[in-house]
Design a protein around this motif. Structure first.
Motif, PDB file in Angstrom:
ATOM      1  N   ASP A 196      -3.484   5.694  -7.211  1.00 58.80           N
ATOM      2  CA  ASP A 196      -4.695   5.719  -6.622  1.00 58.80           C
ATOM      3  C   ASP A 196      -5.300   4.276  -6.398  1.00 58.80           C
ATOM      4  O   ASP A 196      -6.213   4.108  -7.224  1.00 58.80           O
ATOM      5  N   VAL A 235       1.230   4.231  -2.979  1.00 60.16           N
ATOM      6  CA  VAL A 235       0.872   5.795  -2.539  1.00 60.16           C
ATOM      7  C   VAL A 235       2.232   6.459  -3.215  1.00 60.16           C
ATOM      8  O   VAL A 235       2.206   7.576  -3.572  1.00 60.16           O
ATOM      9  N   GLU A 236       3.492   6.074  -2.892  1.00 61.20           N
ATOM     10  CA  GLU A 236       4.572   6.835  -3.243  1.00 61.20           C
ATOM     11  C   GLU A 236       4.795   6.737  -4.707  1.00 61.20           C
ATOM     12  O   GLU A 236       5.435   7.848  -5.346  1.00 61.20           O
ATOM     13  N   THR A 275       0.819  -1.194   0.085  1.00 59.68           N
ATOM     14  CA  THR A 275      -0.048   0.029  -0.080  1.00 59.68           C
ATOM     15  C   THR A 275       0.818   1.340   0.004  1.00 59.68           C
ATOM     16  O   THR A 275       0.897   2.195  -0.822  1.00 59.68           O
ATOM     17  N   ARG A 326      -3.677   3.703   4.257  1.00 60.92           N
ATOM     18  CA  ARG A 326      -3.050   4.451   3.219  1.00 60.92           C
ATOM     19  C   ARG A 326      -1.331   4.288   3.489  1.00 60.92           C
ATOM     20  O   ARG A 326      -0.745   4.577   3.051  1.00 60.92           O
TER      21      ARG A 326
END
Length: 558
Positions: A288, A283-284, A279, A550
């Motif tokens: 999405d 994100v990095e 996850t 997240r």
């Protein structure tokens, strides 16, 4: 290529002049100043056996880069170890080290404006941190997982770090002596590298290859081996090709690549921690993706095709000899997105055109799995509306439905004391909470209790539900990474001692069996406890960490 490199500063500029003076003083040949500048990210440390071998491999990588026509610079970072850095503040520093390392790498690479990276990855937090840094910086990068340690034998019994870990519970309950435990610690680790078994470190090594960010046929690998030397040298040459053609991590880390990695993770029974780390990497990478939903969807389609410890009797070296991650990709080939790019600078389809020698006694086909369910699955319900993770491969198949009274602890040490006293018994559901990234702050270990429970012989009859950090070595009825975590107002926070909790693995459900009215009243009346944090790294982490949904990366919690 030299004129297009971002590291080649304008002649006559301040940064050109001062860097030139520095490099001349360091003995770097002026003829090399315009070559691609490659960072060798080395998390070497004298604190842990996980990193004991990295200095030698860093030198090897530097030599290979120079032979290939580049200019190599070793960049040292912090070096967290799950069995060393976890000693202080009940392991609160451990999870935050992942993101500290990401920022450490950013500062050094972006500050110096280098052209590419070879990241020598070892212990649990290192590989995800390296993948996160590569995704964030988006310069040509290759992750080199640097291998597993071997276990030993003690009085005719195979003993590795997993056995030592579980043995604490055996010791606590008086089923072994302190001298026996001392003997085990003398035998458990034979050589450098990460923990034997498919725990978090080896799981994330496999994830690096499954994502396409490690060279093909490189995971798992024995630390310090001749094969690892060859892998490091290959990375030294390949990184120059990636810089030349400007192949960057975000070209590789696509949604389809993550789908491939998730399919590998659930089919071989990787560590529960792969969910939070994948996850965070997504994100990095600026994607999405609902990674929890992705794991949930894929777990409904796949079965378990390996049984590597702690999921079964096979050892990580058996998995290595059987073909490793590459063999798994071959077995899953028809289910994968093979058009994705890899750091080999070829598509996965091209990589898998090479024939693979697969020992199908160790790595089964999807048509003939060890278990007709995945190694990892997502479970939801009133306690975990945003999901939680269960490692099905670590649970006796017979234990499908589990219901019992809750025993609630917000301190793992207290739970360990109650276990030692015999106050945690068959049928209990132990709730370990306020241990997530926000609640810690910094995720608190819940895994030591789970290991002790296993050593006490209760892992199949006592369930654990937690928002704390588990180990990939953990076995038993464990529901981990409960989301939202208790400190963020998740329903885990309102469970009281004696409440009945129902876990139904067939329905993928976990529920608190109280009336809707009582549930609503408790939720409406819950307030976070006031706390005063020291002005230190953990306070900075608490103020900036995002929810575990997240990936617990840094950002705003709106």
């Amino acid at each position: 290529m030299k004129n297009n490199l971002r590291s080649n500063f304008e002649e006559g500029s301040t940064r050109w002049a001062v860097r030139r003076a520095q490099w001349i003083a360091m003995g770097i040949n002026e003829a090399d100043f315009h070559k691609p500048k490659i960072a060798i990210i080395n998390s070497s440390s004298g604190l842990s056996v996980c990193y004991q071998h990295l200095d030698a491999f860093s030198k090897l990588a530097q030599e290979a880069v120079r032979e290939a026509g580049g200019l190599a610079f070793e960049v040292n970072t912090i070096a967290p170890s799950d069995f060393v850095t976890s000693a202080g503040k009940k392991a609160r520093y451990l999870m935050p080290t992942r993101d500290l390392m990401v920022n450490d790498i950013e500062v050094m690479i972006e500050g110096a404006v280098l052209d590419g990276m070879i990241l020598l990855s070892s212990c649990d937090k290192t590989t995800p941190a390296h993948l996160m840094a590569a995704a964030r910086l988006n310069i040509p990068s290759i992750v080199v997982p640097c291998g597993y340690q071997l276990g030993g034998a003690c009085n005719g019994r195979n003993v590795d770090i997993e056995e030592v870990y579980k043995g604490v519970g055996t010791l606590l309950t008086g089923k072994m002596t302190l001298d026996e435990m001392k003997d085990w610690t003398r035998c458990a680790i034979k050589g450098p590298g990460v923990c034997a078994g498919l725990a978090t470190a080896n799981s994330m090594h496999c994830m690096a290859e499954a994502l396409g960010m490690a060279l093909p046929q490189t995971t798992p690998v024995r630390a310090g081996s001749e094969r690892l030397k060859e892998i490091v040298r290959s990375a030294g040459f390949k990184i120059l090709e990636l810089v030349e053609q400007n192949v960057c991590p975000r070209d590789i880390l696509t949604k389809e690549a993550f789908e491939n990695a998730v399919r590998v993770a659930v089919s071989i029974g990787c560590s529960v921690n792969t969910v939070r780390h994948l996850t965070a990497i997504s994100v990095e990478a600026g994607l999405d993706i609902d990674m929890i939903k992705m794991f949930e969807d894929e777990s409904l389609k796949l079965s378990q095709i390996t049984q590597i410890r702690p999921n079964g009797p096979d050892r990580i070296e058996d998995f290595d000899k059987a073909g490793g991650t590459n063999a798994v990709l071959h077995q899953l080939k028809t289910l994968l997105n093979t058009a994705v790019l890899t750091v080999e600078n070829k598509t996965l389809a091209a990589v898998l055109e090479r024939p693979a020698e697969i020992d199908e006694a160790i790595i089964h086909t999807m048509q003939n799995p060890f278990r007709k369910e995945p190694g990892l699955a997502i479970i939801r319900g009133s306690i975990a509306p945003s999901g939680a993770i269960v490692k099905l491969s670590g649970i006796d198949v017979a234990n499908r439905i589990f219901s019992g009274p809750a025993k609630v602890y917000e301190d793992e040490d207290l739970a360990m004391q109650e276990l030692a006293k015999g106050n945690i018994i068959k049928g209990d559901i132990v709730v370990l909470r306020m241990m997530g990234p926000v609640g810690g702050p910094g995720t608190v270990f819940a895994c030591s209790f789970m290991a002790a429970l296993s050593g006490a012989g209760l892992a199949d009859t006592v369930a654990v539900v937690t928002d704390g950090e588990l180990s990939g070595l953990n076995k038993g009825i464990t529901i981990g990474q409960v989301m939202p975590e208790a400190a963020c107002g998740g329903p885990l926070a309102i469970i009281e001692n004696g409440d009945t909790v129902l876990i139904d693995l067939d329905k993928r459900k976990i529920d608190l069996l109280i009336s809707e009215e009582e549930f609503s009243n408790r939720m409406n009346n819950w307030k976070p406890k006031a706390r005063k944090l020291e002005n230190n790294w953990l306070k900075f982490y608490a103020d900036n960490v995002m929810p575990i949904e997240r990936g617990a990366v840094f950002g705003r919690r709106d």
